[in-house]
Motif scaffolding. Sequence first.
Motif, PDB file in Angstrom:
ATOM      1  N   HIS A 100       0.830  -1.204   0.000  1.00 48.51           N
ATOM      2  CA  HIS A 100       0.000   0.000   0.000  1.00 48.51           C
ATOM      3  C   HIS A 100       0.864   1.253   0.000  1.00 48.51           C
ATOM      4  O   HIS A 100       2.052   1.220   0.314  1.00 48.51           O
ATOM      5  CB  HIS A 100      -0.928   0.028   1.219  1.00 48.51           C
ATOM      6  CG  HIS A 100      -0.187   0.129   2.533  1.00 48.51           C
ATOM      7  ND1 HIS A 100       0.485  -0.925   3.109  1.00 48.51           N
ATOM      8  CD2 HIS A 100      -0.001   1.179   3.372  1.00 48.51           C
ATOM      9  CE1 HIS A 100       1.052  -0.537   4.244  1.00 48.51           C
ATOM     10  NE2 HIS A 100       0.782   0.752   4.430  1.00 48.51           N
ATOM     11  N   ASP A 102       0.404   4.969   1.906  1.00 48.51           N
ATOM     12  CA  ASP A 102      -0.426   5.381   3.036  1.00 48.51           C
ATOM     13  C   ASP A 102      -1.526   6.384   2.641  1.00 48.51           C
ATOM     14  O   ASP A 102      -1.254   7.364   1.931  1.00 48.51           O
ATOM     15  CB  ASP A 102       0.453   6.008   4.135  1.00 48.51           C
ATOM     16  CG  ASP A 102       1.431   4.991   4.737  1.00 48.51           C
ATOM     17  OD1 ASP A 102       1.062   3.815   4.851  1.00 48.51           O
ATOM     18  OD2 ASP A 102       2.554   5.397   5.081  1.00 48.51           O
ATOM     19  N   HIS A 255       4.707   0.187   0.287  1.00 56.35           N
ATOM     20  CA  HIS A 255       5.444  -0.622   1.248  1.00 56.35           C
ATOM     21  C   HIS A 255       4.598  -1.771   1.773  1.00 56.35           C
ATOM     22  O   HIS A 255       3.376  -1.796   1.593  1.00 56.35           O
ATOM     23  CB  HIS A 255       6.006   0.232   2.389  1.00 56.35           C
ATOM     24  CG  HIS A 255       4.978   1.045   3.107  1.00 56.35           C
ATOM     25  ND1 HIS A 255       4.470   2.226   2.605  1.00 56.35           N
ATOM     26  CD2 HIS A 255       4.346   0.856   4.296  1.00 56.35           C
ATOM     27  CE1 HIS A 255       3.582   2.718   3.446  1.00 56.35           C
ATOM     28  NE2 HIS A 255       3.477   1.904   4.479  1.00 56.35           N
ATOM     29  N   ARG A 270       4.850   6.024  14.025  1.00 57.68           N
ATOM     30  CA  ARG A 270       4.892   6.768  12.767  1.00 57.68           C
ATOM     31  C   ARG A 270       4.384   8.186  12.915  1.00 57.68           C
ATOM     32  O   ARG A 270       3.373   8.425  13.578  1.00 57.68           O
ATOM     33  CB  ARG A 270       4.024   6.037  11.734  1.00 57.68           C
ATOM     34  CG  ARG A 270       4.100   6.650  10.344  1.00 57.68           C
ATOM     35  CD  ARG A 270       3.240   5.880   9.356  1.00 57.68           C
ATOM     36  NE  ARG A 270       2.047   6.631   9.007  1.00 57.68           N
ATOM     37  CZ  ARG A 270       0.981   6.116   8.400  1.00 57.68           C
ATOM     38  NH1 ARG A 270       0.939   4.835   8.083  1.00 57.68           N
ATOM     39  NH2 ARG A 270      -0.041   6.876   8.110  1.00 57.68           N
TER      40      ARG A 270
HETATM   41 FE   LIG Z   1       1.808   2.023   5.719  1.00 58.64          FE
END
Ligand SMILES: [Fe+2]
Length: 304
Positions: A100, A102, A255, A270
Amino acid sequence: MSPKNFEIQPVAGRIGAEIVGIDLSASLGDDIISEIRQTLVQYKVIFFRNQQLDASKQVAFARRFGEVTTAHPTVPSLPGHSEILDLDYGRNVNRANHWHTDVTFVDRPPLGSILRAIEIPLSGGDTVWANTVTAYQDLPTPLRNLADQLWAVHSNAYDYAAATIDLSEEFRAYRAIFESTVYETLHPVVRIHPESGERGLYIGGFVRRLKGLSQTESDDLVRLLQSYVTRLENTVRWRWQEGDVAFWDNRATQHYASDDYGSQPRRVQRVTIVGDLPVGIDGKHSEAIKGDSSAYNRREAIAA
Ligand SMILES: [Fe+2]
Ligand SMILES: O=C(O)CCC(=O)C(=O)O
């Protein structure tokens, strides 16, 4: 470009470089930030080993590259740090073992994400990134010409049923609002990178259908295009150590976090930097077709 302030060590042939000789917890001058940014755009994902960042310093570093989001509606944030997604796999979040990019279902998808390794299994739990620019360049000319004309609907209407464990009351309520809000955005399948001018395939986990094609045609064609993204030549795999930081360009990568570590703990955190409205090769911009995605990046706005 050859930076003055650090050394670049490529990790794979087409994507990924380790930056050596920088302490991200120090106060960094604008010249260093600008060199980091150029290195990010060139290598698509950059890695910093053995850093001494804490949550506040991670957020402060991210802010040097743009506005940061105040967390994600389906992943809890770290208490006291709404900008930090606390990805504590097996405890509060589903594993991200699918390809995917993000948050592409909003009209201003992230510029990039900065991930810090808090707790890493003894073995397994690597993350793999793919270069969507070299994937586009790998397409044979007729397929490239076809991709150039396509637009895709990206949506968050994925399956929540399988998702998440053990949420707080407050978060459950917040999440319910998100689950009842469908965002759909039309993005070009071939996106012009706003900084490098490169063309890249802009598909990934949130694509629902290609405009003008049937569902079967869409699924088949997306699968075919995606097979160029995930060619091993277009990827880099990172073996994490605690203290590592990875920073990826969400405009030119996908990723996948490998789910091969059984019940061992794995925790990463994150921070997400807001990006701009994507542009296709004909100069047309992405367009929100469902949901007010300008609110998406701010938890306060969604919960309101
Ligand atoms: Fe991700
Ligand atoms: O856990 C990871 O390595 C990556 C998870 C992920 O997809 C993300 O942080 O966006």
